[in-house]
Enzyme design. Sequence first.
Site, PDB file in Angstrom:
ATOM      1  CG  HIS A 214       2.489 -12.672  -4.310  1.00  0.00           C
ATOM      2  ND1 HIS A 214       2.695 -11.832  -3.243  1.00  0.00           N
ATOM      3  CD2 HIS A 214       2.653 -11.901  -5.403  1.00  0.00           C
ATOM      4  CE1 HIS A 214       2.976 -10.612  -3.671  1.00  0.00           C
ATOM      5  NE2 HIS A 214       2.953 -10.632  -4.977  1.00  0.00           N
ATOM      6  CE1 TYR A 218       1.186  -9.145  -9.427  1.00  0.00           C
ATOM      7  CE2 TYR A 218       1.639 -11.309  -8.515  1.00  0.00           C
ATOM      8  CZ  TYR A 218       1.985  -9.982  -8.673  1.00  0.00           C
ATOM      9  OH  TYR A 218       3.111  -9.489  -8.069  1.00  0.00           O
ATOM     10  CG  HIS A 365       2.487  -4.252   0.564  1.00  0.00           C
ATOM     11  ND1 HIS A 365       2.933  -3.544  -0.525  1.00  0.00           N
ATOM     12  CD2 HIS A 365       2.341  -5.539   0.153  1.00  0.00           C
ATOM     13  CE1 HIS A 365       3.069  -4.360  -1.558  1.00  0.00           C
ATOM     14  NE2 HIS A 365       2.710  -5.574  -1.169  1.00  0.00           N
ATOM     15  CG  PHE A 366      -3.226  -7.381   1.697  1.00  0.00           C
ATOM     16  CD1 PHE A 366      -3.114  -8.270   0.648  1.00  0.00           C
ATOM     17  CD2 PHE A 366      -4.442  -7.275   2.353  1.00  0.00           C
ATOM     18  CE1 PHE A 366      -4.200  -9.033   0.250  1.00  0.00           C
ATOM     19  CE2 PHE A 366      -5.530  -8.032   1.966  1.00  0.00           C
ATOM     20  CZ  PHE A 366      -5.411  -8.915   0.915  1.00  0.00           C
ATOM     21  CG  HIS A 367      -5.878  -3.403   3.819  1.00  0.00           C
ATOM     22  ND1 HIS A 367      -5.246  -4.384   4.532  1.00  0.00           N
ATOM     23  CD2 HIS A 367      -7.213  -3.571   4.046  1.00  0.00           C
ATOM     24  CE1 HIS A 367      -6.144  -5.114   5.183  1.00  0.00           C
ATOM     25  NE2 HIS A 367      -7.350  -4.648   4.902  1.00  0.00           N
ATOM     26  NE  ARG A 428       0.843 -10.288   9.134  1.00  0.00           N
ATOM     27  CZ  ARG A 428       0.559 -10.938   8.014  1.00  0.00           C
ATOM     28  NH1 ARG A 428      -0.387 -10.473   7.217  1.00  0.00           N
ATOM     29  NH2 ARG A 428       1.208 -12.033   7.674  1.00  0.00           N
ATOM     30  NE  ARG A 429      -3.780 -11.726   9.265  1.00  0.00           N
ATOM     31  CZ  ARG A 429      -3.453 -12.552   8.299  1.00  0.00           C
ATOM     32  NH1 ARG A 429      -2.604 -13.528   8.514  1.00  0.00           N
ATOM     33  NH2 ARG A 429      -3.969 -12.427   7.086  1.00  0.00           N
TER      34      ARG A 429
END
Length: 540
Positions: A214, A218, A365-367, A428-429
Amino acid sequence: MASRRLVLAHFWLAFATFAGSVVLGAWQMWARSPLHSGPADADLYYSSVTAHGTALAYVFPTLIAMGFGYAVCVSALDRPLRGERLAWAGFVFVLVGALMSLLAVAAGNSSVLYTFYPPLTASPFYYLGIVLAVVGSWFWAGLMLYNMRKWREEHPGERVPLAVFGTVANALLWVWTSLGAALELLLLILPTALGWSTGIDAGLSRVLFSWTLHAIVYFWLLPAYVAFYTLAPQAAGGRLYSDRMARVSFVLFLVLAMPIGIHHLFADPHIGAGFKFLHTVFTAGVAIPTLLTVFTLTASLEIAGRLRGGRGLLGWVAALPWDRPAVLATGLSLVMLGLGGAGGLINMSYALNSTIHNTQWVTGHFHLIFAGSVVIMYFAIAYELWPHLTGHPLRSASLACLQLWLWFVGMLVVTLPWHVVGLMGQPRRMAYYDWSHPELAAQGPLVSASAVGGFVLLVSAVLLIVILVRSRNGETVGAGALSYAQALDAATPLPRALNSLGIWAGLMIALTVVNYGYPIAQSFFLQHNTVPAQSVQRAP
């Protein structure tokens, strides 16, 4: 700009990697959508996903952070870069490492995705390539620290430029967070991939990777935040609302970004509920520097809008120069950051996370956060730097704005349907889905829409490359040195704690030890915690 060849080399390699990755991403969305006739080739699909993730997680943002960091170091400190030969050495490490990893994937021997997924094991060359790329980035981090230290020795008592302060904070964060994945690769995965061991502690591997998993977000994010604070207000024609608040945001990211990774392991039984709760609390804390940034940046843009004649409650918004790429990118980035951040509140909650765990919601969310709000600011950084790096003006700001709009629209069309089908339970995936199944049929139109969005992103990526290539030619301009926004509180005395990073780096390390010490140590006392390795390499 001094060292411009060094900076350009990083950016060109970064965007070449990015362009290839976008092609792979668009193909993946099409291949598993109803628009594609028949199931996708699973081996090809997972090789593509591994290459896409590896390039965009370890190569593209690392090169952007390095290139932008060198540019900031030279321009904000107003002196030549110390250690440029080492900087070139770091660049070569990243280049060689990237080639090693991606060639191993292309050979069909490394389809483990960028998260490695032990006990799956890939070609040792894949892992060694990633290690080389990380080591190359450590050259950059060391040079950022060294150059700031030397500047402070020559300018005792002076305020470290904000752009340098944020960049060095990111360098410290990256060295510490990348250590988790480095230990996982060197101590657990590589010995197994090399045949020195037949088993692997998958639980310990996942904990070590969560050390990186995670906080790496950042590391990707902070170059965008440096641009938010130092480039966007000036492009808008205003002033930075608060230099102090910007520094508080940077140090909070440094302290709070690390002790939160176990919230990705809510479903892992070997992690105790107490540590899952602890990481949840710190995950909520990371919202604080984000909210501070949104407030400070909005206030800075309002100053610019009112200086341009904006009146009334929101008249300043319309008065902003939206035809300037850096301003437009900032506005679009904030929209995507807000949407993605709201989804992050779901991910950090133990109860709510169980609903969307391992579904397309997580991918969306990640994208939206990284590929959306962060990457669009990478485009803005490139557009701002290009005249200073090439000596030629940016060709067609209006075309650059069109490219940014296409990326924004394409990203929403891609990610919003993913959130919806994730709530509908789509995992997913997956290489393909049986769209004739009645429970999946309703998801088909949404998946098809996201595939169309993928090709909009591809058009935007192509347009970006065209703009940058065209902007290397034409009339020569004296762009001068890259300059940064002046803060309203620039003359206010700065607390010593906000002009150095030592105490904050110490807190980062201490919190990491507290939050990860026991979960890592317990792996050495658990019995029978090693599982057989499963190689994904093709037989000769």
